[in-house]
Design a protein around this motif. Structure first.
Motif, PDB file in Angstrom:
ATOM      1  N   ALA A 255       0.851  -1.206   0.000  1.00 47.81           N
ATOM      2  CA  ALA A 255       0.000   0.000   0.000  1.00 47.81           C
ATOM      3  C   ALA A 255       0.882   1.250   0.000  1.00 47.81           C
ATOM      4  CB  ALA A 255      -0.929  -0.004   1.210  1.00 47.81           C
ATOM      5  N   ALA A 256       1.995   1.209   0.737  1.00 44.12           N
ATOM      6  CA  ALA A 256       2.935   2.341   0.749  1.00 44.12           C
ATOM      7  C   ALA A 256       3.548   2.524  -0.642  1.00 44.12           C
ATOM      8  CB  ALA A 256       4.037   2.095   1.778  1.00 44.12           C
ATOM      9  N   GLY A 257       3.826   1.422  -1.316  1.00 43.73           N
ATOM     10  CA  GLY A 257       4.354   1.509  -2.684  1.00 43.73           C
ATOM     11  C   GLY A 257       3.342   2.122  -3.634  1.00 43.73           C
ATOM     12  N   VAL A 258       2.060   1.740  -3.463  1.00 45.59           N
ATOM     13  CA  VAL A 258       0.992   2.317  -4.304  1.00 45.59           C
ATOM     14  C   VAL A 258       0.951   3.836  -4.109  1.00 45.59           C
ATOM     15  CG1 VAL A 258      -1.510   2.392  -4.695  1.00 45.59           C
ATOM     16  CG2 VAL A 258      -0.401   0.198  -4.299  1.00 45.59           C
ATOM     17  N   ALA A 259       1.048   4.241  -2.848  1.00 49.24           N
ATOM     18  CA  ALA A 259       0.987   5.681  -2.538  1.00 49.24           C
ATOM     19  C   ALA A 259       2.150   6.420  -3.201  1.00 49.24           C
ATOM     20  CB  ALA A 259       1.013   5.878  -1.026  1.00 49.24           C
ATOM     21  N   ALA A 260       3.346   5.870  -3.079  1.00 46.13           N
ATOM     22  CA  ALA A 260       4.529   6.546  -3.652  1.00 46.13           C
ATOM     23  C   ALA A 260       4.450   6.587  -5.175  1.00 46.13           C
ATOM     24  CB  ALA A 260       5.803   5.824  -3.222  1.00 46.13           C
ATOM     25  N   LEU A 261       3.891   5.553  -5.773  1.00 44.98           N
ATOM     26  CA  LEU A 261       3.828   5.480  -7.238  1.00 44.98           C
ATOM     27  C   LEU A 261       2.945   6.573  -7.812  1.00 44.98           C
ATOM     28  CD1 LEU A 261       4.677   3.581  -9.702  1.00 44.98           C
ATOM     29  CD2 LEU A 261       2.340   2.679  -9.510  1.00 44.98           C
ATOM     30  N   TRP A 262       1.981   7.059  -7.044  1.00 48.80           N
ATOM     31  CA  TRP A 262       0.936   7.966  -7.542  1.00 48.80           C
ATOM     32  C   TRP A 262       1.503   9.315  -7.982  1.00 48.80           C
ATOM     33  CZ3 TRP A 262      -4.099   9.305  -4.286  1.00 48.80           C
ATOM     34  CH2 TRP A 262      -5.068   9.817  -5.162  1.00 48.80           C
ATOM     35  N   GLY A 263       2.651   9.710  -7.487  1.00 43.86           N
ATOM     36  CA  GLY A 263       3.192  11.032  -7.817  1.00 43.86           C
ATOM     37  C   GLY A 263       3.442  11.221  -9.309  1.00 43.86           C
ATOM     38  N   PRO A 264       3.180  12.445  -9.849  1.00 45.00           N
ATOM     39  CA  PRO A 264       3.364  12.687 -11.289  1.00 45.00           C
ATOM     40  C   PRO A 264       4.817  12.566 -11.744  1.00 45.00           C
ATOM     41  CG  PRO A 264       2.819  14.728 -10.150  1.00 45.00           C
ATOM     42  CD  PRO A 264       2.649  13.621  -9.152  1.00 45.00           C
ATOM     43  N   SER A 265       5.760  12.620 -10.810  1.00 47.85           N
ATOM     44  CA  SER A 265       7.158  12.422 -11.222  1.00 47.85           C
ATOM     45  C   SER A 265       7.488  10.950 -11.362  1.00 47.85           C
ATOM     46  CB  SER A 265       8.107  13.040 -10.184  1.00 47.85           C
ATOM     47  OG  SER A 265       8.039  14.442 -10.268  1.00 47.85           O
ATOM     48  N   HIS A 266       6.605  10.107 -10.936  1.00 51.42           N
ATOM     49  CA  HIS A 266       6.837   8.658 -10.936  1.00 51.42           C
ATOM     50  C   HIS A 266       5.729   7.975 -11.733  1.00 51.42           C
ATOM     51  CE1 HIS A 266       8.318   4.833  -9.712  1.00 51.42           C
ATOM     52  NE2 HIS A 266       7.893   4.779  -8.468  1.00 51.42           N
ATOM     53  N   GLY A 267       4.932   7.176 -11.127  1.00 50.93           N
ATOM     54  CA  GLY A 267       3.945   6.423 -11.903  1.00 50.93           C
ATOM     55  C   GLY A 267       2.776   7.253 -12.378  1.00 50.93           C
ATOM     56  N   GLY A 268       2.616   8.446 -11.806  1.00 47.88           N
ATOM     57  CA  GLY A 268       1.502   9.297 -12.227  1.00 47.88           C
ATOM     58  C   GLY A 268       1.784   9.989 -13.544  1.00 47.88           C
ATOM     59  N   ALA A 269       2.981   9.777 -14.097  1.00 48.77           N
ATOM     60  CA  ALA A 269       3.366  10.493 -15.322  1.00 48.77           C
ATOM     61  C   ALA A 269       2.572  10.016 -16.532  1.00 48.77           C
ATOM     62  CB  ALA A 269       4.859  10.324 -15.586  1.00 48.77           C
TER      63      ALA A 269
END
Ligand code: SDX
Length: 428
Positions: A255-269
């Motif tokens: 769940a912490a990984g999901v949260a971190a991925l969401w950022g536009p500099s990362h998985g949110g791109a």
């Protein structure tokens, strides 16, 4: 490990500080600075641009050559010849499965595809317009409340069943989030379908009629999962490892990984790329967008471009671009965003700014165009990334637990006030 040494001479220190140097199978040597604090020093590397956080055998990236290997196998070969579950097996076990091992793994995974009815009720607490990543963050962490008797992270059986549960349930949780957002009933998985077809069935099927998954769409989605499966110590994987180093249960670590991925500099791109391409709107606007991306005073960046490690083509972007052409042709879809993206890439790669800063398209640049062509809504793009990355997160969590990682606890460069006394209120 070799017995090579680095000697650090520091002004004011009479003796150089001797540090061990370790040589990897592939990639640069690393200087072990663990002993530095004993000499009264810390290293300082915000963003970890030159810092190895752990030893790992899972994935290797050569950013200068644009190479990505999973347990030694090039991503191009895995994407062309394997299924996502075979790659997940490889990441978790170190070898590709043979036919029997693959069949057993696939059967074990499909047997955990349902989620409890109580967890399905969680979604009723979300507004209809809640972002699916917000829902995924919540329900993945909540999974641990249903399996509290199987969370001994040092028990090999608990590790395996939890790994299988997370890998199996992510598609179901993602599909329920999508159905909740469109007000349709969530479907139960159909385990006679393969992993990715089951996900697409839960996404697009309805209780009212039979839904046949298009094999072209299923193959494209499976390849997208493979291309997102793992990427060494990226921000979200490092988050999973750091959470796991405290002994937290794997559901909350993922769940912490999901949260971190969401950022536009990362998985949110991937979602941000589509917003950018839609904002560009027409090929004639590409030049002005490239000019904005180069303008130091303009915070605008070309989303889907640049990478901390790749200073050459991201090999995943190359496969994604090929898949883009194949899928859009096979489905007879024409998407003006694809032409804009290709023109953007063409101009950027001829421009000195991008050449000098070694900015190339990354995995997110073309993925959104394929996802849109196969009917995935924009707000589900990062969820798809999270689905694919779950195999990598789990492989790193298992590797970290097996190695008995110390709790991660960085130090800092403190530049705040020196010690001072509190003044009585009347003197403040
Ligand atoms: C993913 O780590 C991983 O492996 C991640 C990932 C994975 O699989 O897990 O590969 C997935 O996150 C891919 C990246 C998706 N993000 C984006 O596409 C967002 C746009 N790109 C960036 O914001 C940026 O490139 C990063 C965040 C990806 C990397 O940033 P870095 O390594 O910290 O580099 P930087 O921000 O210091 O940039 C270096 C220079 C800067 O200029 P200067 O200050 O040196 O003058 O390049 C410029 C930046 O301004 N620059 C860009 C740019 N990216 C960097 N300029 C314009 N457009 C861009 N996209």
């Amino acid at each position: 490990m070799s017995d090579r040494k680095a000697r650090l001479s520091i002004d004011g220190c009479t003796q150089p500080i001797e540090l061990a140097v370790h040589s990897p199978t592939l990639g640069p040597d690393v200087i072990d600075v663990g002993d530095l604090s004993g000499h009264g020093f810390f290293t300082h590397d915000p963003g970890f641009t030159s810092t190895s956080s752990c030893e790992s055998k899972i994935t290797y990236i050569d950013g200068d050559k644009g190479v990505l290997l999973h347990r030694g196998y090039p991503i191009e070969q895995l994407a062309a010849q394997c299924s996502y579950l075979e790659v997940a097996y490889l990441l978790l076990n170190g070898e590709l499965p043979n036919a029997a091992q693959g069949a057993e793994f696939s059967s074990a995974i499909s047997r955990h595809s349902m989620v409890t009815e109580w967890l399905r009720d969680f979604y009723n607490g979300f507004r209809y317009d809640a972002h699916p990543m917000a829902m995924l963050c919540g329900v993945v962490g909540a999974l641990s409340s249903f399996y509290h008797d199987l969370l001994d992270i040092h028990d090999a059986e608990h590790q395996q069943i939890t790994t299988h549960r997370l890998l199996s349930k992510m598609p179901t949780l993602a599909a329920i989030a999508y159905k909740h957002s469109i007000g349709q009933p969530a479907l139960y998985p159909r385990n006679e379908l393969d992993y990715t077809s089951n996900f697409l069935y839960m996404m697009y099927g309805t209780p009212c009629e039979t839904y046949e998954v298009d094999p072209v769409v299923a193959r494209a989605m499976d390849r997208i999962f493979i291309l997102h499966a793992d990427h060494e110590q990226n921000a979200s994987t490092s988050t999973v490892r750091l959470a796991g180093s405290t002994g937290a249960n794997p559901f909350t670590c993922i769940a912490a990984g999901v949260a971190a991925l969401w950022g536009p500099s990362h998985g949110g791109a991937n979602e941000a790329v589509i917003h950018m391409l839609e904002e560009i709107g027409d090929i004639k606007n590409v030049d002005s967008v490239v000019a904005r991306a180069k303008d130091k005073d303009d915070p605008f960046r070309l989303m889907g471009f640049g990478h901390r490690v790749y200073k050459n083509f991201d090999p995943r972007a190359t496969v994604m671009k090929q898949t883009c052409d194949e899928v859009l042709e096979a489905l007879g879809v024409s998407d003006p965003s694809l032409e804009i993206a290709k023109r953007l890439e063409e101009i950027a790669l001829e421009d000195d700014y991008f050449i000098e800063k070694k900015l190339y398209p990354n995995v997110d640049f073309y993925s959104g165009i394929i996802l849109r062509a196969i009917g995935i809504p924009l707000n589900m793009f990062t969820v798809i990334f999270a689905l694919g990355r779950t195999a990598g997160w789990l492989a790193h969590w298992n590797e970290m637990i097996a190695e008995g990682s110390k709790i991660g606890r960085p130090r800092q460069l403190y530049t705040g006030p020196a010690k001072r006394d509190v003044k009585p209120l009347g003197e403040r």
